[in-house]
Design an enzyme around this catalytic site. Structure first.
Site, PDB file in Angstrom:
ATOM      1  N   ASP A 109       0.659  -1.076   0.168  1.00  0.00           N
ATOM      2  CA  ASP A 109      -0.379   0.355  -0.023  1.00  0.00           C
ATOM      3  C   ASP A 109       0.838   1.598  -0.060  1.00  0.00           C
ATOM      4  O   ASP A 109       2.062   1.394   0.593  1.00  0.00           O
ATOM      5  CB  ASP A 109      -0.805  -0.029   1.443  1.00  0.00           C
ATOM      6  CG  ASP A 109      -2.428  -1.017   1.304  1.00  0.00           C
ATOM      7  OD1 ASP A 109      -2.882  -1.500  -0.151  1.00  0.00           O
ATOM      8  OD2 ASP A 109      -2.694  -1.806   2.660  1.00  0.00           O
ATOM      9  N   ASP A 130      -5.407  -3.201   4.816  1.00  0.00           N
ATOM     10  CA  ASP A 130      -5.393  -2.849   6.294  1.00  0.00           C
ATOM     11  C   ASP A 130      -6.600  -3.349   6.344  1.00  0.00           C
ATOM     12  O   ASP A 130      -7.496  -3.845   7.409  1.00  0.00           O
ATOM     13  CB  ASP A 130      -4.774  -1.867   6.755  1.00  0.00           C
ATOM     14  CG  ASP A 130      -5.543  -1.102   5.474  1.00  0.00           C
ATOM     15  OD1 ASP A 130      -6.356  -1.243   4.865  1.00  0.00           O
ATOM     16  OD2 ASP A 130      -4.681   0.308   5.569  1.00  0.00           O
ATOM     17  N   ASP A 149      -9.570  -6.632   2.612  1.00  0.00           N
ATOM     18  CA  ASP A 149      -8.526  -7.207   2.282  1.00  0.00           C
ATOM     19  C   ASP A 149      -7.960  -8.243   2.413  1.00  0.00           C
ATOM     20  O   ASP A 149      -7.008  -8.808   2.214  1.00  0.00           O
ATOM     21  CB  ASP A 149      -7.169  -6.035   2.914  1.00  0.00           C
ATOM     22  CG  ASP A 149      -7.179  -4.358   2.100  1.00  0.00           C
ATOM     23  OD1 ASP A 149      -7.618  -4.557   0.779  1.00  0.00           O
ATOM     24  OD2 ASP A 149      -6.819  -3.297   2.378  1.00  0.00           O
TER      25      ASP A 149
END
Length: 941
Positions: free
Chosen positions: A348, A669, A673
């Site tokens: 990310d 997170d 996901d």
């Protein structure tokens, strides 16, 4: 004070009974008192086996039982010294085994404790995060989607809250929860809408709960079931090594059996048996037969690496503790092995590659683009329009933009240290939302005041699929920014392009006007320009409503919106990430940015930190949707950045990399996901911003949400695997050498060079502490300049096979040669010659432990003194050896005699032969490795 059933009581009644405050929570004094009274919030586990139970388990071994029987037989035959010595060595081995198992168990228990979920609570009026085990009855707990419910609680607030209670009731569909209801007393658990139970999961919405029961007093405590945060399953490596140990063990037993049979045949006088009878012969030769039998059994015990799996567990556990110090918490042991094979890191952007300390620096409303000054969470700053001071209160558009950003928000700005004159600010909640709160505070807006005018009555939480959040407020006045002054207003914030898709109008000069294609294009142009400056951009919109919707859902609320403006915030790259990306590239790792942000923003950050290379591709979520699996697989090797992606895209990206043979680490997170993390070879959850569900699914949790910690964990994973290989190599070489020495001596018709008790001591001295010390190595200096290890690479590779044969042969040659000349030097004293052979072998193995510290690098380059554990292990082992040789009390037990200085000078060349051979082999291996590109002679280029 715990209340097991509270669903039939009102919130105020429960709060009064629990002596707590709904808004401020418990005081620290109350917490300490209740923690003492109720104990930690955890279920009771089976007590660990005690020292004596573990000690007895050490004797539950076929070879050890045979040896004990042999010692008893020896005792009955009058061989008291040998019998006692052997039993003492067996007992010491058992104690060492218990200590090793205890260390491994304690280390794993500590890891389990650290990986348990946390809880957000309100205490003394402040929202803080604590380990769930520290919850007490009366605590006020914040519940968010993706969190485990840490204790039984009476809900005091619920906004679209849904909880999955399958772990308790078996109901697979999440249950809607409503706080402000009082139910019948006899209603079953599955229908208690106003309560939440330990170990269940919040899947949607948010809320608050008042803890009514903890630990064994909870409903789940009644049946002693809970979702465990750590499973101590054997790893594939442990299974492989266990199988290897068993295979080697069987091989060693066969060889030892052959040695025993061969010894019997060699020493048997068949004429005596025929003339005097078998019993008479056995009686006369009983000492030699028992000696031969005990030699075979002792050799088997010394040679069989039965402690290998235990040492691996200790090495893994200690390595995982080192990872924790580098901000990576490994939740599943197999992940340690997989880390060393990782080839791709999908990370990310926000908070992982960047600092996640958002600050609004720009804003835009139609016709006006303004700047905001200030740093961090300090609500001190100024607004400027074209270089001139701007007063947000005198501009309805800017004022509405700031109001919308603050109200459609769950973050909270708190001040601390005022009483000490050390005023500081901290943000509770998401940093992106926090930036909006701080920007509004800089204009003089504070949420507590706004709540009185515009209290929130409904909401639709943020969802990574929608990329929007909506709150609905009932007006208690007529703020200057509200142009149409409806009784109810819905405020929406999120991705500008997504918001624009559901907008029909736009605020311009204080009025709502149609959103024409030209105006839409202008908004997107400003958004793109901000993104090119590496700003994260959020849009704000609103919708006036006449009444509350019957069903508060995205389809019914998030439509026909009026666009207000944009807020651009900077999230600078973490300073350590650029170097970490460079290290990863040098280690043969590809880094891929996977973000929901805009292409321009993602590209700017990716170029800055070195992820986006000149020939690298940038793919958007829309482009991914159009690509088939085959098309994606064809270009996945060139992708550096994936932007505007959803959780479903993450899974598709992972599958594409895995299909091309890559080993993928994927970060995440949010609740959505979890599938991608589960699909990846290494699922990496964020420890700060990640939900409990994500952490539970992940193999690894980053305690600092930092990309650099992923690279550090991969490095540590490589070090751990390398260290395991080192001590496997060391133990196998020692064991093969010991067997070869005995076997060849018997083939040559020599007296056995090593006594049974000496073989047992070898197992204690050389196979224990030095092998464990190898597991504490820091790793080779160039370990992150080598390509990832293949998942198909066997534990014993070609280098180890060659090295084992060569070094075992040299060791055998050295010991037997020293023994041969010692017998010549002391023809009338076999014990003296055996002592020389024994000391030569011991010291040879101890010195070789130093060379075993690296498979490729010379001991001179890594340094003799750089591993203090090895110095201690070898020092203690050498001291034990000297005691056995020079203390008269031990001489008869270990069949040794004191050695002279001349003996030591004689032995030194033989002691170092094996170490010299090992160093020469390293030169050969280095040459081959560079040639085969297993080790890169220079860093990644």
């Amino acid at each position: 004070m715990a209340i097991r059933e509270c669903h039939f009581k009102s919130i105020d009644d429960v709060a009064s009974e629990m002596e707590t405050h709904i808004e401020k929570g418990l005081t620290q004094e109350q917490v300490e008192e209740r923690l003492q009274q109720h104990g930690p919030n955890e279920l009771q586990e089976k007590p660990r086996p005690g020292f004596f139970s573990m000690l007895l388990a050490q004797f539950n071994n076929f070879l050890v039982i045979i040896l004990i029987v042999a010692a008893v037989v020896s005792l009955l035959l009058g061989e008291y010294v040998d019998a006692i010595a052997i039993m003492v060595i067996v007992a010491l081995n058992a104690v060492v085994g218990v200590v090793q198992e205890s260390k491994a168990e304690a280390a794993l228990a500590a890891l389990k404790k650290m990986s348990a979920p946390n809880a957000q609570v309100i205490r003394d009026g402040h929202q803080i995060t604590i380990p769930s085990r520290e919850l007490v009855p009366g605590d006020i707990v914040i519940i968010e989607a993706g969190n485990y419910i840490p204790a039984d609680m009476r809900l005091v607030e619920s906004i679209n809250l849904k909880i999955e209670e399958a772990s308790l009731t078996g109901e697979s569909v999440p249950v809607d929860k409503v706080a402000n209801v009082v139910l019948d007393k006899d209603i079953p658990i599955g229908d208690q809408q106003n309560t939440a139970f330990m170990s269940t999961v919040a899947t949607y919405g948010r809320g608050k709960g008042l803890v009514t029961a903890t630990g064994m007093h909870t409903q789940i405590g009644l049946i002693a079931e809970m979702l465990q945060s750590y499973e101590a399953e054997p790893t594939p490596l442990q299974v492989k090594l266990d199988q290897l140990a068993k295979t080697l063990g069987i091989l060693c037993l066969v060889i030892c059996g052959i040695i025993f049979i061969y010894g019997l045949i060699r020493n048997t006088h068949f004429g005596t048996i025929f003339s005097e009878g078998l019993l008479v012969y056995l009686s006369a030769e009983k000492k030699d037969i028992v000696e031969l039998f005990m030699t075979a059994v002792s050799l088997a015990i010394a040679a069989v690496p039965e402690g290998l799996p235990a040492v691996v567990t200790i090495c893994l556990a200690l390595g995982m503790q080192r990872m924790i110090r580098r901000h990576a918490l490994i939740r599943k042991l197999p992940a340690v092995e997989t880390l060393g094979c990782t080839t791709v890191i999908c990370s990310d952007k926000t908070g992982t590659l960047t600092q996640n300390q958002m600050t609004v620096v720009q804003g835009w409303v139609p016709g006006k683009r303004f700047k905001v000054t200030g740093e961090g969470y300090n609500p001190q700053g100024h607004f400027y329009l074209e270089g001139q001071p701007l007063s947000p209160h005198h501009d309805p558009g800017v004022a509405f933009l700031l109001h919308g950003g603050m109200l459609c928000n769950d973050a909270k700005l708190e001040v601390s240290g005022e009483e000490r004159g050390e005023k500081s600010w901290r943000m509770v909640g998401d940093p992106t939302e926090g930036a909006l709160v701080v920007a509004a505070a800089k204009s003089g807006l504070w949420i507590n005041e706004l709540k009185k005018i515009l209290p929130r009555v409904q909401e639709i939480p943020f969802d990574s699929e929608r990329k929007l959040m909506t709150t609905i407020h009932r007006l208690q006045g007529a703020p200057s920014f509200c142009f149409e002054c409806p009784s109810i207003v819905a405020l929406v914030k999120g991705a500008p392009d997504v918001i624009l898709d559901v907008c029909d109008n736009i605020v311009e000069n204080g009025k709502s006007v149609p959103l024409t294609p030209e105006k839409r294009k202008e908004v997107l142009s400003v958004n793109q320009d901000m993104a090119r400056q590496a700003l994260r951009v959020l849009g704000v919109a609103y919708r006036p409503m006449d009444e509350l919707p019957a069903q508060c859902s995205p389809d019914s609320v998030e439509k026909n919106l009026t666009f207000v403006g944009l807020l651009g915030m900077i999230d600078p790259a973490r300073p350590e990430v650029k170097e970490a990306v460079k290290i990863a590239q040098g280690a043969g790792l590809r880094s891929v940015m996977v973000t929901g942000d805009y292409k321009d923003t993602a590209e700017a950050i990716a170029k800055e930190i070195g992820i986006l290379v000149p020939d690298g591709k940038v793919l958007s979520g829309a482009e991914l949707d159009k690509m088939s699996e085959k098309e994606l697989a064809a270009v996945v090797g060139q992708i550096n950045v994936c932007c505007r992606v959803s959780p479903a895209h993450k899974t598709k990206i992972v599958d594409a990399f895995k299909a091309s043979g890559q080993v993928v680490a994927m970060t995440g997170d949010g609740v959505n996901d979890a599938p991608a993390l589960k699909r990846a070879n290494i699922g990496v959850a964020m420890g700060i911003t990640g939900t409990d569900v994500t952490k539970e699914t992940a193999d690894m949790v980053l305690t600092d949400d930092n990309y650099a910690s992923i690279v550090s964990a991969i490095e540590e994973g490589r070090v751990i695997y390398s260290n395991i290989r080192k001590f496997v190599y060391f133990l196998i070489t020692c064991n093969v050498g010991e067997i070869s020495i005995i076997f060849l001596a018997m083939l040559l018709g020599w007296p056995v060079p090593l006594r049974p008790v000496q073989l047992l001591m070898l197992n204690l001295v050389t196979d224990g502490a030095p092998a464990l010390a190898l597991g504490m190595e820091k790793g080779d200096p160039d370990i992150m300049k080598r390509p990832p290890r293949s998942t198909q690479e066997p534990v014993i590779n070609w280098q180890m096979k060659i090295g084992t044969v060569v070094q075992a042969s040299v060791m055998t040659l050295a010991v037997l040669t020293s023994y041969y000349f010692a017998r010549k030097m002391y023809p009338e004293d076999l014990t003296h010659a055996q002592t020389i052979a024994f000391v030569t072998l011991c010291m040879s193995e101890l010195l070789r432990a130093f060379t075993a510290r690296s498979e490729y690098h010379s001991i001179f380059s890594i340094g003799f003194l750089s591993n203090k554990w090895m110095l201690g292990a070898v020092g203690i082992s050498a001291l034990f050896l000297l005691l056995v040789v020079y203390v008269p009390l031990f001489n008869p037990f270990f069949d040794t005699v004191p050695l002279s200085m001349d003996d030591w000078i004689f032995m030194i060349p033989f002691m170092i032969m094996d170490s010299i051979a090992a160093e020469l082999l390293k030169i050969y291996f280095r040459f081959k490795a560079v040639k085969m590109l297993l080790i890169k002679p220079t860093a990644y280029n």
